[in-house]
Scaffold this motif. Structure first.
Motif, short mmCIF file in Angstrom:
data_model
loop_
_atom_site.label_atom_id
_atom_site.label_comp_id
_atom_site.label_asym_id
_atom_site.label_seq_id
_atom_site.Cartn_x
_atom_site.Cartn_y
_atom_site.Cartn_z
N ASP A 56 0.72 -1.17 -0.13
CA ASP A 56 0.18 0.06 -0.02
C ASP A 56 0.87 1.29 -0.23
O ASP A 56 1.59 1.35 0.83
CB ASP A 56 -1.09 -0.03 1.12
CG ASP A 56 -2.30 0.83 0.95
OD1 ASP A 56 -3.03 0.57 0.10
OD2 ASP A 56 -2.30 2.05 1.66
N GLY A 57 0.54 2.24 -0.99
CA GLY A 57 1.32 3.46 -1.16
C GLY A 57 0.40 4.62 -0.87
O GLY A 57 0.33 5.50 -1.89
N ALA A 58 -0.45 4.74 0.18
CA ALA A 58 -1.42 5.77 0.29
C ALA A 58 -0.48 6.97 0.77
O ALA A 58 0.39 7.17 1.34
CB ALA A 58 -2.19 5.51 1.59
N ILE A 59 -0.96 8.08 0.09
CA ILE A 59 -0.33 9.47 0.02
C ILE A 59 -1.55 10.42 0.67
O ILE A 59 -2.57 10.48 0.16
CB ILE A 59 -0.08 10.00 -1.34
CG1 ILE A 59 0.76 8.97 -2.15
CG2 ILE A 59 0.26 11.46 -1.16
CD1 ILE A 59 1.32 9.54 -3.62
N ALA A 60 -1.06 10.90 2.07
CA ALA A 60 -2.02 11.80 2.84
C ALA A 60 -2.45 12.94 1.94
O ALA A 60 -1.35 13.62 1.16
CB ALA A 60 -1.51 11.91 4.24
N GLY A 61 -3.82 13.34 1.89
CA GLY A 61 -4.19 14.68 1.34
C GLY A 61 -5.00 14.13 0.26
O GLY A 61 -5.64 13.19 0.08
N SER A 62 -5.60 15.27 -0.51
CA SER A 62 -6.43 15.01 -1.60
C SER A 62 -5.80 14.71 -2.89
O SER A 62 -4.40 14.62 -2.92
CB SER A 62 -7.16 16.59 -1.84
OG SER A 62 -6.19 17.39 -2.33
N GLY A 63 -6.35 14.47 -3.94
CA GLY A 63 -5.77 14.12 -5.19
C GLY A 63 -4.95 15.21 -5.73
O GLY A 63 -3.89 15.13 -6.29
N GLY A 64 -5.37 16.51 -5.43
CA GLY A 64 -4.42 17.60 -5.73
C GLY A 64 -2.97 17.50 -5.17
O GLY A 64 -1.97 18.03 -5.48
N THR A 65 -2.92 16.93 -3.89
CA THR A 65 -1.37 16.87 -3.34
C THR A 65 -0.95 15.52 -3.87
O THR A 65 0.16 15.47 -4.17
CB THR A 65 -1.70 16.56 -1.69
OG1 THR A 65 -2.60 17.70 -1.18
CG2 THR A 65 -0.49 16.52 -1.13
N ALA A 66 -1.57 14.61 -4.10
CA ALA A 66 -0.95 13.20 -4.42
C ALA A 66 -0.70 13.28 -5.72
O ALA A 66 0.35 12.60 -6.14
CB ALA A 66 -1.99 12.13 -4.27
N ARG A 67 -1.52 13.57 -6.67
CA ARG A 67 -1.18 13.56 -8.30
C ARG A 67 0.09 13.96 -8.62
O ARG A 67 0.87 13.33 -9.43
CB ARG A 67 -2.32 14.29 -8.96
CG ARG A 67 -3.56 13.16 -9.10
CD ARG A 67 -4.48 13.80 -10.09
NE ARG A 67 -4.97 15.36 -9.68
CZ ARG A 67 -6.13 15.40 -9.19
NH1 ARG A 67 -6.57 14.21 -8.48
NH2 ARG A 67 -6.61 16.32 -8.80
N PRO A 68 0.71 15.14 -8.03
CA PRO A 68 1.95 15.85 -8.69
C PRO A 68 2.95 14.80 -8.13
O PRO A 68 4.15 14.55 -8.60
CB PRO A 68 2.17 17.17 -8.01
CG PRO A 68 0.59 17.54 -7.58
CD PRO A 68 0.00 16.33 -7.43
N ILE A 69 2.99 14.06 -6.76
CA ILE A 69 3.78 13.03 -6.45
C ILE A 69 3.91 12.06 -7.38
O ILE A 69 4.94 11.55 -7.70
CB ILE A 69 3.52 12.86 -4.97
CG1 ILE A 69 3.59 14.06 -4.27
CG2 ILE A 69 4.57 11.66 -4.61
CD1 ILE A 69 3.05 13.68 -2.69
N MET A 70 2.74 11.71 -7.65
CA MET A 70 2.68 10.09 -8.54
C MET A 70 3.27 10.57 -9.79
O MET A 70 3.95 9.70 -10.35
CB MET A 70 1.25 9.88 -8.57
CG MET A 70 0.38 9.43 -7.56
SD MET A 70 -1.24 9.68 -7.51
CE MET A 70 -1.95 8.45 -6.18
N ILE A 71 2.83 11.71 -10.51
CA ILE A 71 3.33 11.93 -11.53
C ILE A 71 4.83 12.16 -11.93
O ILE A 71 5.73 11.87 -12.82
CB ILE A 71 2.60 13.38 -12.38
CG1 ILE A 71 1.33 13.04 -12.61
CG2 ILE A 71 3.33 13.80 -13.61
CD1 ILE A 71 0.43 14.34 -12.81
N SER A 72 5.52 12.73 -10.67
CA SER A 72 6.86 12.95 -10.80
C SER A 72 7.74 11.80 -10.46
O SER A 72 8.80 11.51 -11.13
CB SER A 72 7.09 13.84 -9.65
OG SER A 72 8.58 13.70 -9.48
N ARG A 73 7.13 10.73 -9.77
CA ARG A 73 7.73 9.57 -9.68
C ARG A 73 7.81 8.80 -11.00
O ARG A 73 8.93 8.23 -11.72
CB ARG A 73 7.00 8.58 -8.76
CG ARG A 73 7.41 8.85 -7.26
CD ARG A 73 7.04 7.81 -6.27
NE ARG A 73 7.39 6.48 -6.70
CZ ARG A 73 7.03 5.38 -6.04
NH1 ARG A 73 6.04 5.59 -4.96
NH2 ARG A 73 7.42 4.24 -6.51
#
Length: 410
Positions: A56-73
């Motif tokens: 599980d790779g849950a990222i705390a916060g909303s999609g607006g917080t998580a998406r840039p992290i996902m895209i960057s990876r």
């Protein structure tokens, strides 16, 4: 392999390369109580029905917080095994850059085009005739959640539409109850605006603005009513003083607030709290004004990698997500609707049945995520953040700026 016989037709295409068990990291932004309960169903199914392990790779916060992290990876060469995005155009550039797995063979083996309803959800996963994501659920923003306890304390009936909701607000305020719970985040404010636009401006005007990008309609009388309602909503929510959406939902659950405009994922929080739809709370689709749902939701994408064992595990997970059992188990916990029209939802509660009836009647619209680019959505969120934080920001000024955004959209 432990994969169930119901998935064998889809898994056959990966059997030649599925030579070992892998740990598959899955990123998402589901961290509230109801969301965590739902995602645990996905992990359980993957761990029990395949040889692989869900990490599980849950990222705390909303999609607006998580998406840039996902895209960057993904763009930085550190891809996860699978990642959540919303239905729509959020991963479009990643697909066009050749960074996402092609799932077309799985989709054809499971006949996704026949079973995914509405098919627009699959179309949102499809670029140049190839399928790049697995649709998981149908989420709609079009809900007003109402606390029976709050209205009982105020001595007034539970509202049945937006006008009654506004009219009942003074009685709630006299009892120290916040009429409208609204988290202090732009995506929540923008989402509520979108709900009011469909419910109060009407479907024809909404389509003209969001599909046809008609700035004249955005600046016209239909949307004037929406911005006037947004001013009223801003006043009713002034004393919320919470950030996260689930904290605002908890205010409704505990009777500290009369209502909340929020997507059907809020239902998972009511369920975790042990509340019963129709008894402890009421849900009004389309603010009680318009019986229509926008059909957004979540889908999983699978970044490309150089390991054939990971690729095989990715395809197995994609097949599993659309399987009947997972569709039922996940969506009952999440509060969303399944993407399959052929599953048994006997356990569905009052609110889910309302959504299923609207879906069955075909009263649906695409979500804003499908209609507008992320850049345009970001501009609207910025506008809403300023509008909600500044009581002096008038309906007229906000509407004018909104019309300018639509005029320059592509």
């Amino acid at each position: 392999m432990k994969l169930t016989t119901k998935l064998l037709s889809a898994s056959a295409i990966v059997s030649a390369t599925s030579v070992g068990a892998v740990e598959l990291e899955v990123t998402h932004w589901w961290t509230s109580g109801g969301e965590a309960a739902a995602v645990s169903e996905l992990a359980k199914a993957f761990n029990e029905q395949t040889d692989h392990t869900w990490v599980d790779g849950a990222i705390a916060g909303s999609g607006g917080t998580a998406r840039p992290i996902m895209i960057s990876r993904i763009t930085g060469g550190d891809p996860m095994g699978a990642t959540q995005f919303n239905h729509g155009r959020q991963a479009e550039e990643l697909v066009e850059a050749g960074l996402m797995q092609d799932l077309t063979e799985v989709a054809e083996a499971q006949n996704w085009r026949e079973i995914v309803k509405p098919v627009s959800l699959l179309d949102a996963c499809t670029i140049d005739g190839r399928v790049y994501c697995a649709p998981l659920n149908i989420h709609s923003w079009q809900w007003l959640w109402l606390s029976h306890d709050a209205y009982e304390q105020a001595g007034v009936d539970v509202p049945t539409n937006w006008d009654e909701f506004v009219a009942a607000a003074p009685a709630l305020q006299e009892q120290g109850i916040v009429p409208l719970a609204m988290g202090e985040q732009a995506w929540q404010q923008s989402g509520a605006f979108g709900v009011m636009a469909i419910a109060l401006a009407g479907e024809e005007a909404w389509r003209a603005v969001n599909i046809d990008l008609d700035a004249e309609v955005a600046a016209g009388p239909a949307y004037q009513r929406v911005f006037e309602a947004a001013v009223a909503a801003r006043d009713l929510a002034a004393d919320t003083n919470v950030g996260d959406w689930n904290l605002a939902t908890n205010m409704v659950i505990t009777g500290q607030a009369g209502g909340q405009i929020m997507g059907d994922w809020a239902q998972g929080e009511f369920q975790v709290a042990g509340q019963v739809a129709g008894e402890d709370y009421t849900c009004l689709p389309g603010l009680g004004e318009t019986q229509v749902l926008d059909t957004g939701g979540d889908a999983f994408y699978f970044p490309k990698n150089d390991d054939p064992e990971i690729t095989a595990a990715q395809l197995e997970l994609a097949a599993l997500l659309v399987s009947p059992e997972v569709q039922v188990d996940f969506n009952l916990k999440k509060g969303s609707l399944p993407v399959r029209g052929d599953v048994d939802l006997e356990a569905a509660n009052d609110c889910m049945r309302k959504g299923l009836d609207i879906l069955a009647n075909g009263n649906i619209l695409p979500s804003g995520d499908m209609a507008l680019t992320p850049d345009v959505q970001g501009q609207i969120e910025d506008l809403m953040a300023e509008f909600w934080s500044d009581p002096s920001y008038t309906a007229e000024d906000a509407q004018a700026r909104y019309a300018d955004i639509i005029a320059s959209a592509n």
